[in-house]
Design a protein around this motif. Structure first.
Motif, PDB file in Angstrom:
ATOM      1  N   LYS A 146       0.804  -1.064   0.170  1.00  0.00           N
ATOM      2  CA  LYS A 146      -0.093   0.080  -0.078  1.00  0.00           C
ATOM      3  C   LYS A 146       0.785   1.165  -0.030  1.00  0.00           C
ATOM      4  O   LYS A 146       1.783   1.433   0.716  1.00  0.00           O
ATOM      5  CB  LYS A 146      -0.926  -0.050   1.212  1.00  0.00           C
ATOM      6  N   VAL A 147       0.504   2.001  -1.005  1.00  0.00           N
ATOM      7  CA  VAL A 147       1.374   3.384  -1.086  1.00  0.00           C
ATOM      8  C   VAL A 147       0.692   4.525  -0.004  1.00  0.00           C
ATOM      9  O   VAL A 147      -0.469   4.714  -0.049  1.00  0.00           O
ATOM     10  CB  VAL A 147       1.203   3.923  -2.506  1.00  0.00           C
ATOM     11  N   SER A 148       1.494   5.228   0.790  1.00  0.00           N
ATOM     12  CA  SER A 148       1.247   6.064   1.664  1.00  0.00           C
ATOM     13  C   SER A 148       0.562   7.256   0.969  1.00  0.00           C
ATOM     14  O   SER A 148       1.122   7.837  -0.031  1.00  0.00           O
ATOM     15  CB  SER A 148       2.376   6.571   2.639  1.00  0.00           C
ATOM     16  N   ALA A 149      -0.367   7.858   1.605  1.00  0.00           N
ATOM     17  CA  ALA A 149      -1.102   9.150   1.327  1.00  0.00           C
ATOM     18  C   ALA A 149       0.267  10.253   1.308  1.00  0.00           C
ATOM     19  O   ALA A 149       0.344  11.456   0.567  1.00  0.00           O
ATOM     20  CB  ALA A 149      -1.824   9.596   2.228  1.00  0.00           C
ATOM     21  N   LEU A 150       1.334  10.391   2.031  1.00  0.00           N
ATOM     22  CA  LEU A 150       2.535  11.268   2.018  1.00  0.00           C
ATOM     23  C   LEU A 150       3.286  11.281   0.672  1.00  0.00           C
ATOM     24  O   LEU A 150       3.892  12.243   0.669  1.00  0.00           O
ATOM     25  CB  LEU A 150       3.261  10.822   3.273  1.00  0.00           C
ATOM     26  N   ILE A 151       3.212  10.225  -0.126  1.00  0.00           N
ATOM     27  CA  ILE A 151       3.625  10.454  -1.492  1.00  0.00           C
ATOM     28  C   ILE A 151       2.593  10.161  -2.580  1.00  0.00           C
ATOM     29  O   ILE A 151       3.021   9.710  -3.657  1.00  0.00           O
ATOM     30  CB  ILE A 151       4.971   9.629  -1.489  1.00  0.00           C
ATOM     31  N   GLY A 152       1.218  10.328  -2.253  1.00  0.00           N
ATOM     32  CA  GLY A 152       0.303   9.830  -3.011  1.00  0.00           C
ATOM     33  C   GLY A 152       0.615  10.742  -4.295  1.00  0.00           C
ATOM     34  O   GLY A 152       0.784  11.850  -4.606  1.00  0.00           O
ATOM     35  N   PRO A 153       0.170   9.960  -5.651  1.00  0.00           N
ATOM     36  CA  PRO A 153       0.351  10.480  -6.768  1.00  0.00           C
ATOM     37  C   PRO A 153      -0.876  11.649  -7.367  1.00  0.00           C
ATOM     38  O   PRO A 153      -1.853  11.400  -6.539  1.00  0.00           O
ATOM     39  CB  PRO A 153       0.341   9.349  -7.681  1.00  0.00           C
ATOM     40  N   VAL A 154      -0.672  12.448  -8.071  1.00  0.00           N
ATOM     41  CA  VAL A 154      -1.824  13.344  -8.119  1.00  0.00           C
ATOM     42  C   VAL A 154      -1.914  13.659  -9.452  1.00  0.00           C
ATOM     43  O   VAL A 154      -2.874  14.515 -10.012  1.00  0.00           O
ATOM     44  CB  VAL A 154      -1.268  14.824  -7.776  1.00  0.00           C
ATOM     45  N   ASN A 155      -1.616  12.545 -10.351  1.00  0.00           N
ATOM     46  CA  ASN A 155      -2.033  12.658 -11.891  1.00  0.00           C
ATOM     47  C   ASN A 155      -2.045  11.159 -12.481  1.00  0.00           C
ATOM     48  O   ASN A 155      -1.382  10.321 -11.685  1.00  0.00           O
ATOM     49  CB  ASN A 155      -1.156  13.361 -12.766  1.00  0.00           C
ATOM     50  N   PRO A 156      -2.861  10.870 -13.538  1.00  0.00           N
ATOM     51  CA  PRO A 156      -2.907   9.475 -13.963  1.00  0.00           C
ATOM     52  C   PRO A 156      -1.694   8.949 -14.347  1.00  0.00           C
ATOM     53  O   PRO A 156      -1.687   7.493 -14.075  1.00  0.00           O
ATOM     54  CB  PRO A 156      -3.922   9.701 -15.104  1.00  0.00           C
ATOM     55  N   ALA A 157      -0.659   9.570 -14.841  1.00  0.00           N
ATOM     56  CA  ALA A 157       0.408   8.984 -15.236  1.00  0.00           C
ATOM     57  C   ALA A 157       1.343   8.372 -14.003  1.00  0.00           C
ATOM     58  O   ALA A 157       1.832   7.213 -14.062  1.00  0.00           O
ATOM     59  CB  ALA A 157       1.247   9.865 -16.160  1.00  0.00           C
ATOM     60  N   SER A 158       1.485   9.126 -13.079  1.00  0.00           N
ATOM     61  CA  SER A 158       2.334   8.832 -11.923  1.00  0.00           C
ATOM     62  C   SER A 158       1.409   7.716 -11.041  1.00  0.00           C
ATOM     63  O   SER A 158       2.054   6.606 -10.568  1.00  0.00           O
ATOM     64  CB  SER A 158       2.373   9.944 -10.983  1.00  0.00           C
ATOM     65  N   TYR A 159       0.042   7.685 -11.074  1.00  0.00           N
ATOM     66  CA  TYR A 159      -0.560   6.761 -10.603  1.00  0.00           C
ATOM     67  C   TYR A 159      -0.407   5.302 -11.238  1.00  0.00           C
ATOM     68  O   TYR A 159      -0.281   4.200 -10.601  1.00  0.00           O
ATOM     69  CB  TYR A 159      -2.234   6.962 -10.410  1.00  0.00           C
ATOM     70  N   ASP A 180      -6.855   4.458  -2.240  1.00  0.00           N
ATOM     71  CA  ASP A 180      -7.244   4.685  -0.838  1.00  0.00           C
ATOM     72  C   ASP A 180      -7.417   6.044  -0.748  1.00  0.00           C
ATOM     73  O   ASP A 180      -6.711   6.973  -1.317  1.00  0.00           O
ATOM     74  CB  ASP A 180      -5.982   4.461   0.229  1.00  0.00           C
ATOM     75  N   MET A 181      -8.537   6.816   0.247  1.00  0.00           N
ATOM     76  CA  MET A 181      -8.676   8.182   0.078  1.00  0.00           C
ATOM     77  C   MET A 181      -9.387   8.515   1.506  1.00  0.00           C
ATOM     78  O   MET A 181     -10.090   7.981   2.081  1.00  0.00           O
ATOM     79  CB  MET A 181      -9.779   8.667  -0.857  1.00  0.00           C
ATOM     80  N   TYR A 182      -8.609   9.677   2.142  1.00  0.00           N
ATOM     81  CA  TYR A 182      -9.153  10.058   3.437  1.00  0.00           C
ATOM     82  C   TYR A 182     -10.311  10.703   3.287  1.00  0.00           C
ATOM     83  O   TYR A 182     -10.423  11.941   2.453  1.00  0.00           O
ATOM     84  CB  TYR A 182      -8.244  10.998   4.007  1.00  0.00           C
ATOM     85  N   ILE A 183     -11.531  10.449   3.922  1.00  0.00           N
ATOM     86  CA  ILE A 183     -12.843  11.172   3.805  1.00  0.00           C
ATOM     87  C   ILE A 183     -12.736  12.245   4.668  1.00  0.00           C
ATOM     88  O   ILE A 183     -13.185  13.367   4.360  1.00  0.00           O
ATOM     89  CB  ILE A 183     -13.910  10.103   4.120  1.00  0.00           C
ATOM     90  N   GLU A 184     -11.935  12.227   5.787  1.00  0.00           N
ATOM     91  CA  GLU A 184     -11.402  13.316   6.554  1.00  0.00           C
ATOM     92  C   GLU A 184      -9.965  13.209   6.661  1.00  0.00           C
ATOM     93  O   GLU A 184      -9.531  12.224   7.317  1.00  0.00           O
ATOM     94  CB  GLU A 184     -12.177  13.391   7.899  1.00  0.00           C
ATOM     95  N   ALA A 185      -9.238  14.053   6.239  1.00  0.00           N
ATOM     96  CA  ALA A 185      -7.664  14.156   6.294  1.00  0.00           C
ATOM     97  C   ALA A 185      -7.238  14.622   7.572  1.00  0.00           C
ATOM     98  O   ALA A 185      -7.867  15.713   8.301  1.00  0.00           O
ATOM     99  CB  ALA A 185      -7.263  14.690   5.247  1.00  0.00           C
ATOM    100  N   PRO A 186      -6.200  13.891   8.302  1.00  0.00           N
ATOM    101  CA  PRO A 186      -5.513  14.517   9.358  1.00  0.00           C
ATOM    102  C   PRO A 186      -4.996  16.094   8.878  1.00  0.00           C
ATOM    103  O   PRO A 186      -4.825  16.205   7.554  1.00  0.00           O
ATOM    104  CB  PRO A 186      -4.127  13.784   9.457  1.00  0.00           C
ATOM    105  N   ASP A 187      -4.592  16.887   9.854  1.00  0.00           N
ATOM    106  CA  ASP A 187      -4.302  18.306   9.628  1.00  0.00           C
ATOM    107  C   ASP A 187      -2.995  18.439   8.828  1.00  0.00           C
ATOM    108  O   ASP A 187      -2.867  19.213   7.868  1.00  0.00           O
ATOM    109  CB  ASP A 187      -4.330  19.216  10.745  1.00  0.00           C
ATOM    110  N   ASP A 188      -2.032  17.656   9.034  1.00  0.00           N
ATOM    111  CA  ASP A 188      -0.832  17.371   8.291  1.00  0.00           C
ATOM    112  C   ASP A 188      -1.043  16.852   6.899  1.00  0.00           C
ATOM    113  O   ASP A 188       0.034  17.282   6.172  1.00  0.00           O
ATOM    114  CB  ASP A 188       0.357  16.950   8.788  1.00  0.00           C
ATOM    115  N   LEU A 189      -2.081  16.586   6.564  1.00  0.00           N
ATOM    116  CA  LEU A 189      -2.500  16.335   4.899  1.00  0.00           C
ATOM    117  C   LEU A 189      -3.421  17.153   4.572  1.00  0.00           C
ATOM    118  O   LEU A 189      -4.207  16.784   3.402  1.00  0.00           O
ATOM    119  CB  LEU A 189      -3.062  14.639   4.989  1.00  0.00           C
ATOM    120  N   GLY A 190      -3.687  18.238   5.011  1.00  0.00           N
ATOM    121  CA  GLY A 190      -4.612  19.134   4.643  1.00  0.00           C
ATOM    122  C   GLY A 190      -5.822  19.459   5.683  1.00  0.00           C
ATOM    123  O   GLY A 190      -6.526  20.413   5.447  1.00  0.00           O
TER     124      GLY A 190
END
Length: 325
Positions: free
Chosen positions: A179-192, A226-236
């Motif tokens: 499982k890939v952590s949200a802390l390096i999560g990709p933000v575009n389809p190519a990197s995903y 995987d997606m935080y429906i509610e994210a910790p503060d350090d993730l926004g």
């Protein structure tokens, strides 16, 4: 599978808004993800930041009390922050309930010696710095899987590829999921798609991706998201409760992660943070109940994957035998 006789799901507030002439445009069927989990279902649930056996016991008790179904429970401090007995206790408790347990691997840059992660650019982030850090992650992976852990959380592309090669070669169990952590999560389809090919079985994307971003990703990859429906503060600190049904429609197969904003960080965990850890663990389950209730009120709570399911289904990979060194 979807019940054809069930009424169509409604969007939040749509009847009143339509009556006032403020109805939203019809949903575009082309935006919907065509992917599902193997065995059926478009969404699973995850309770994150479960730091040790005591927090796990609290989560399981609260989930039973509030009737919150759980597919996966994850921990964020790392394998090395737990004793063998603690890991074994967590493995046994989750196995008894057919829940997947996911533990974080090895050293990470934010706790290492590199100054760049503390600069304004946050260069290198959580990635494993140097050979020794990769070796520490591998050591954690071997130890955890030998104790029965079946899911490993990673925050470095090289570690991901190394562990994928290790399971392909039989050096760790072949049914280990990565499982890939949200802390390096990709933000575009190519990197995903690259993370999928490097061995990811589920990929935690940042919670600030738009609905259109999810659709773009789903056009190139069916790897579980995987997606935080509610994210910790350090993730926004994002709270996307009212979007859950549309997040599923666009992002399936999707793990709904019930995080917690406005709460202090607890990594790396220790007993000095005991009360905070248990209180926040309990509240994460309650947040899950709120999200599930919202789905039910909107008639969008169908298509949950069967409890106990954990594998991702067929995925695209780079040829592992092509790597050297």
């Amino acid at each position: 599978m979807t019940d054809a006789s069930a009424p169509a799901a409604r969007r939040p507030g749509e009847q009143v808004l339509a009556a006032l002439g403020l109805g939203a445009p019809a949903l575009d069927p082309a935006d919907a993800s065509v992917h599902t989990f193997p065995g059926g279902g478009r969404w699973r649930t995850e309770i994150p930041s479960c730091e040790g056996p005591e927090a796990l016991a609290v989560v399981l008790k609260e989930a039973s009390r509030l009737d919150v179904p759980i597919h996966r429970i994850s921990q964020g401090s790392g394998v090395w922050m737990l004793t063998d007995d603690e890991i074994t206790e967590m493995v046994e408790a989750t196995a008894d309930r057919d829940i997947e347990l996911c533990l974080f691997t090895g050293p990470r840059g934010t706790w290492d010696t590199g100054g760049s992660v503390r600069s304004d650019s946050r260069g290198a982030g959580l990635r494993a710095r140097g050979h020794d850090a990769v070796a520490g992650c591998v050591e954690d992976a071997v130890r955890a899987t030998e104790l029965g852990v079946k899911c490993l959380l990673v925050a470095d592309e090289g570690v991901l590829w190394t562990l994928h090669r290790a399971r392909t070669a039989g050096l760790i169990p072949a049914d280990t999921t990565l499982k890939v952590s949200a802390l390096i999560g990709p933000v575009n389809p190519a990197s995903y798609a690259v993370y999928e090919r490097l061995g990811a079985d589920s990929v935690n994307v940042p919670s600030d991706l738009t609905l259109d971003h999810l659709t773009e990703i789903r056009r190139v990859s069916g790897a579980p998201m995987d997606m935080y429906i509610e994210a910790p503060d350090d993730l926004g600190g994002y709270v996307r409760m009212y979007e859950v049904a549309e997040l599923i429609r666009r992002g399936a197969p999707l793990y709904l992660k019930f995080g917690l904003s406005k709460a202090p960080g607890i990594y790396p965990w220790g007993r000095h943070l005991r009360d905070l850890t248990l209180d926040t663990a309990r509240e994460r389950v309650r947040r899950g109940r709120l999200a599930l209730d919202l789905l039910a009120r909107h008639g969008a709570d169908g298509d949950m994957a069967p409890l106990g399911s954990r594998m991702p289904g067929p995925l695209h990979r780079f040829p592992a035998e092509s790597a050297t060194g």
